[in-house]
Design a protein around this motif. Structure first.
Motif, PDB file in Angstrom:
ATOM      1  N   TYR A  59     208.974  16.180   6.499  1.00  0.00           N
ATOM      2  CA  TYR A  59     208.005  15.461   5.659  1.00  0.00           C
ATOM      3  C   TYR A  59     208.251  15.700   4.163  1.00  0.00           C
ATOM      4  O   TYR A  59     207.333  15.541   3.359  1.00  0.00           O
ATOM      5  CB  TYR A  59     206.580  15.894   6.016  1.00  0.00           C
ATOM      6  N   LYS A 183     199.431   7.318  15.109  1.00  0.00           N
ATOM      7  CA  LYS A 183     200.327   7.602  13.991  1.00  0.00           C
ATOM      8  C   LYS A 183     199.628   8.411  12.910  1.00  0.00           C
ATOM      9  O   LYS A 183     200.168   9.421  12.423  1.00  0.00           O
ATOM     10  CB  LYS A 183     200.850   6.284  13.390  1.00  0.00           C
ATOM     11  N   ILE A 186     198.859  12.038  14.244  1.00  0.00           N
ATOM     12  CA  ILE A 186     200.028  12.908  14.315  1.00  0.00           C
ATOM     13  C   ILE A 186     200.456  13.361  12.924  1.00  0.00           C
ATOM     14  O   ILE A 186     200.749  14.537  12.699  1.00  0.00           O
ATOM     15  CB  ILE A 186     201.202  12.192  15.009  1.00  0.00           C
ATOM     16  N   GLN A 187     200.476  12.424  11.968  1.00  0.00           N
ATOM     17  CA  GLN A 187     200.888  12.795  10.616  1.00  0.00           C
ATOM     18  C   GLN A 187     199.958  13.835  10.020  1.00  0.00           C
ATOM     19  O   GLN A 187     200.422  14.845   9.455  1.00  0.00           O
ATOM     20  CB  GLN A 187     200.923  11.569   9.703  1.00  0.00           C
ATOM     21  N   ILE A 235     210.108  17.537  16.525  1.00  0.00           N
ATOM     22  CA  ILE A 235     209.304  16.638  15.697  1.00  0.00           C
ATOM     23  C   ILE A 235     209.881  15.221  15.738  1.00  0.00           C
ATOM     24  O   ILE A 235     209.151  14.241  15.939  1.00  0.00           O
ATOM     25  CB  ILE A 235     209.236  17.144  14.241  1.00  0.00           C
ATOM     26  N   ILE A 239     207.716  12.145  17.583  1.00  0.00           N
ATOM     27  CA  ILE A 239     207.252  10.994  16.810  1.00  0.00           C
ATOM     28  C   ILE A 239     207.887   9.705  17.312  1.00  0.00           C
ATOM     29  O   ILE A 239     207.232   8.660  17.366  1.00  0.00           O
ATOM     30  CB  ILE A 239     207.534  11.216  15.309  1.00  0.00           C
ATOM     31  N   ARG A 240     209.141   9.778  17.710  1.00  0.00           N
ATOM     32  CA  ARG A 240     209.811   8.567  18.197  1.00  0.00           C
ATOM     33  C   ARG A 240     209.260   8.091  19.533  1.00  0.00           C
ATOM     34  O   ARG A 240     209.112   6.880  19.757  1.00  0.00           O
ATOM     35  CB  ARG A 240     211.319   8.818  18.314  1.00  0.00           C
ATOM     36  N   LEU A 242     206.313   8.326  20.650  1.00  0.00           N
ATOM     37  CA  LEU A 242     204.940   7.827  20.577  1.00  0.00           C
ATOM     38  C   LEU A 242     204.884   6.313  20.554  1.00  0.00           C
ATOM     39  O   LEU A 242     203.876   5.717  20.932  1.00  0.00           O
ATOM     40  CB  LEU A 242     204.244   8.383  19.330  1.00  0.00           C
TER      41      LEU A 242
END
Length: 264
Positions: A59, A183, A186-187, A235, A239-240, A242
């Motif tokens: 990030y 999204k 999660i962020q 990570i 994320i991918r 999801l």
């Protein structure tokens, strides 16, 4: 501890820190179930710093913007860009910081048993499943955070001090229950991990200093690298997926793990 044990435990930390399955639970369980010696506080620090490096690197662009807008919001005394999210991360960390300081000794002495881990894994795994189902049935979800969201998620995050709850799991659960999109949830959950992991590593470092502990620097360096690389890959993977699959497999895993622990 030998190289094999270091690699296994560092992989467990790196993989489970950002998945909703509780890294602390696994780091408690594996030594107990295998009769390995306790990994020690120094190891806990370096693997936490490894996972911290992973999430900061992933990030890095968002963090750079958050820090800049946060500074400008203080200077200009008004919201600037993503400053609200930056303030949200800061304020959302306060509850876990307060509860961690107040109940640190109690948690370490009374809540690190396999029985506690088992029940926490089951209960909060089931709660995550309920949150997923409720969120999926909503006609619309929000991509933005309110101050109420920050308070709710921050307070819920404090429950992750109990081994087996899972910090990422409980923050994701809270976000989904209050109507945030996956999204956005999660962020915010991952950004919240940065100050929490930093505070955790700092507190453990203080304990190490007070106890005058020594450790093998080569083994610690190995643990740091393994946890950092595995956490970063986790990570990216999490994320991918999801976009293409549900988080229910993690719920099923937690329920099976909890039942297994109760049987043991």
């Amino acid at each position: 501890m030998d190289f094999y044990q270091i690699i296994i435990l560092a992989l467990i930390q790196g993989i489970s820190e950002f998945l909703p399955i509780s890294s602390s639970a696994h780091l408690i369980l594996v030594p107990k179930l295998t009769d390995w010696p306790d990994q020690g506080l120094a190891f806990d620090v370096v693997v936490h710093m490894g996972t911290l490096l992973a999430v900061v690197y992933y990030y890095r662009h968002i963090i750079s913007q958050l820090l800049g807008d946060f500074y400008l919001s203080i200077v200009q005394r008004e919201a600037v860009g993503e400053s609200k999210l930056a303030w949200g991360v800061l304020l959302g960390t306060i509850p876990v910081g307060i509860f961690g300081l107040l109940f640190k000794d109690f948690i370490n002495s009374d809540l690190r048993s396999i029985e506690v881990v088992a029940y926490a894994t089951l209960v909060f795994g089931a709660l995550l499943g309920i949150a997923i189902l409720i969120n999926a049935q909503r006609n619309s979800v929000r991509e933005f955070l309110t101050w109420t969201d920050v308070i709710v998620i921050g307070v819920m995050q404090a429950l992750a001090l109990v081994p087996g709850v899972s910090r990422s799991g409980i923050t994701i659960t809270a976000g989904l229950l209050i109507g945030l999109s996956r999204k956005a949830t999660i962020q915010f959950a991952f950004l919240l991990s940065i100050p929490v992991i930093t505070l955790s590593a700092l507190l453990i470092s203080i304990d190490i200093y007070q106890q005058h502990q020594t450790a093998d620097l080569i083994l610690l360096a190995l643990g740091f690298v393994v946890s950092a690389v595995s956490a970063y890959l986790t990570i990216v993977f999490f994320i991918r997926i999801l976009d293409t699959m549900s988080m229910m497999p993690f719920v099923i895993y937690r329920l099976l793990l909890g039942l297994l622990l109760l049987l043991l």
